[in-house]
Scaffold this motif. Structure first.
Motif, short mmCIF file in Angstrom:
data_model
loop_
_atom_site.label_atom_id
_atom_site.label_comp_id
_atom_site.label_asym_id
_atom_site.label_seq_id
_atom_site.Cartn_x
_atom_site.Cartn_y
_atom_site.Cartn_z
N TYR A 6 -9.38 19.64 4.47
CA TYR A 6 -8.45 20.51 3.78
C TYR A 6 -7.68 21.30 4.83
O TYR A 6 -8.29 21.84 5.75
N CYS A 59 -14.02 24.04 -5.06
CA CYS A 59 -12.80 24.42 -4.36
C CYS A 59 -13.16 25.19 -3.09
O CYS A 59 -13.62 26.33 -3.17
N TYR A 61 -11.33 26.56 -0.79
CA TYR A 61 -10.53 27.77 -0.59
C TYR A 61 -11.08 28.90 -1.46
O TYR A 61 -11.19 30.04 -1.01
#
Length: 116
Positions: A6, A59, A61
């Motif tokens: 990512y 996720c 983040y």
């Protein structure tokens, strides 16, 4: 997990996101601020919930961001870890609960099978 799986959420990416859809980005930011403000639930609790949900949605983040926010609002590492365990149980609990669908099909299959 490789670090480059990512991209880092840099200021440049945030700037690009804002430039490409400024009104939407501003509305999302305002919504987020409102959601995490103290209300019936304190901000810390809301971030602990977000950490748990982020682990279910996986996720990275959100996991990092809400873990940092929870720590900033006074969450203890033990509270964060318990929130993560709640997420793990709920994720596994979904598989357990939905196993009833498979059990139902097994019963139907067995009932339809000719007996000799």
């Amino acid at each position: 997990m490789p670090e480059d799986l990512y991209p880092s959420d840099t200021r440049d990416l945030a700037k690009m996101r804002r430039a490409l859809a400024p009104e939407t980005e501003a509305a999302f930011h305002a919504f987020s601020q409102k959601v995490f403000a103290d209300g019936a639930l304190p901000e810390k609790t809301k971030h602990l919930i977000a950490v748990a949900v982020a682990h279910v949605t996986q996720c990275p983040y959100c996991i990092r961001g809400h873990t940092k926010a929870a720590l900033r609002t006074g969450a203890a590492p033990e509270e964060l870890t318990e929130a993560i365990w709640v997420a793990a149980e709920m994720r596994a609990g979904g598989a357990y609960a939905h196993s009833g669908l498979a059990m139902d099909e097994i019963e139907k299959f067995a009932a339809a099978k000719p007996t000799t």
